[in-house]
Design a protein around this motif. Structure first.
Motif, PDB file in Angstrom:
ATOM      1  N   UNK A  96       3.584  -2.434  -1.194  1.00 17.89           N
ATOM      2  CA  UNK A  96       4.295  -1.177  -1.430  1.00 17.89           C
ATOM      3  C   UNK A  96       5.166  -0.812  -0.226  1.00 17.89           C
ATOM      4  N   UNK A  97       4.612  -0.969   0.982  1.00 15.32           N
ATOM      5  CA  UNK A  97       5.389  -0.666   2.183  1.00 15.32           C
ATOM      6  C   UNK A  97       6.570  -1.624   2.331  1.00 15.32           C
ATOM      7  N   UNK A  98       6.350  -2.901   2.051  1.00 13.04           N
ATOM      8  CA  UNK A  98       7.444  -3.875   2.135  1.00 13.04           C
ATOM      9  C   UNK A  98       8.530  -3.540   1.117  1.00 13.04           C
ATOM     10  N   UNK A  99       8.124  -3.158  -0.089  1.00 14.70           N
ATOM     11  CA  UNK A  99       9.095  -2.769  -1.107  1.00 14.70           C
ATOM     12  C   UNK A  99       9.885  -1.544  -0.688  1.00 14.70           C
ATOM     13  N   UNK A 100       9.208  -0.580  -0.080  1.00 15.50           N
ATOM     14  CA  UNK A 100       9.888   0.633   0.391  1.00 15.50           C
ATOM     15  C   UNK A 100      10.877   0.307   1.507  1.00 15.50           C
ATOM     16  N   UNK A 101      10.485  -0.575   2.433  1.00 18.71           N
ATOM     17  CA  UNK A 101      11.404  -0.993   3.500  1.00 18.71           C
ATOM     18  C   UNK A 101      12.628  -1.690   2.907  1.00 18.71           C
ATOM     19  N   UNK A 102      12.387  -2.519   1.908  1.00 16.80           N
ATOM     20  CA  UNK A 102      13.490  -3.236   1.261  1.00 16.80           C
ATOM     21  C   UNK A 102      14.438  -2.248   0.574  1.00 16.80           C
ATOM     22  N   UNK A 103      13.890  -1.273  -0.148  1.00 14.38           N
ATOM     23  CA  UNK A 103      14.731  -0.268  -0.815  1.00 14.38           C
ATOM     24  C   UNK A 103      15.501   0.566   0.204  1.00 14.38           C
ATOM     25  N   UNK A 104      14.849   0.941   1.312  1.00 14.71           N
ATOM     26  CA  UNK A 104      15.522   1.728   2.345  1.00 14.71           C
ATOM     27  C   UNK A 104      16.663   0.946   2.975  1.00 14.71           C
ATOM     28  N   UNK A 105      16.436  -0.349   3.213  1.00 13.07           N
ATOM     29  CA  UNK A 105      17.485  -1.188   3.775  1.00 13.07           C
ATOM     30  C   UNK A 105      18.659  -1.291   2.816  1.00 13.07           C
TER      31      UNK A 105
END
Length: 174
Positions: A96-105
């Motif tokens: 979930x955190x990796x997905x959020x970082x990807x979306x933020x990027x």
């Protein structure tokens, strides 16, 4: 470019193309990259080589050797793979955190000015396109991708630093 330099370039072009193609196919790298590096070497010289054909062959082999070494040292980046700094976390929270970082990027890249969103979006593609493919897709020269990418990454870095406000190493402010 002087007339003699233009004549030298015209005379060496077929030989350089053939040598670069042969070395590139054997090394698994792009011939255009070798050609560009050799032309740059030639232009950096103050005088033309004494034996141009021998010099071209030697320069092509040298550039191919450098490219092979660089290729062995570099690892491909995959956007859906583990984060380089944090490692692989297969827990639901980690995903979930990796997905959020990807979306933020992706969102930050979308807010960049000019052609930066297109360029960085293409470079973040899971298809892992080559510079030649990206240049063709965007309609710009392959040689200008590196400088444009650097400017775009600098802009992204400044934008994210302003949003996050992270200090530099050792407590220095940006």
């Amino acid at each position: 470019m002087t007339t003699s330099t233009a004549q030298l370039v015209a005379a060496l072009r077929p030989l350089l193309r053939a040598e670069a193609a042969a070395e590139a196919s054997a090394a698994g790298i792009e011939a255009a990259d070798i050609e560009q590096a050799v032309w740059l070497r030639l232009l950096e010289r103050e005088t033309g080589p004494d034996e141009p054909a021998r010099w071209v062959r030697s320069a092509v082999r040298t550039e191919a050797r450098i490219a092979r070494r660089r290729r062995r040292r570099e690892a491909a980046y995959h956007a859906d793979g583990p984060e380089p700094a944090t490692g692989h976390d297969s827990s639901p929270e980690g995903r979930a955190l990796a997905g959020e970082r990807h979306r933020a990027l992706r969102a930050a890249v979308g807010r960049l000015p000019g052609r930066c969103p297109e360029l960085l979006g293409a470079m973040l593609s899971p298809d892992d396109p080559t510079y030649r493919e990206i240049a063709g897709e965007l309609g710009i020269s392959q040689g200008s991708l590196g400088p444009v990418r650097s400017r775009c990454l600098g802009c992204l870095r400044r934008m994210l630093r302003a949003e996050v406000g992270a200090p530099e190493p050792w407590g220095k402010e940006p």
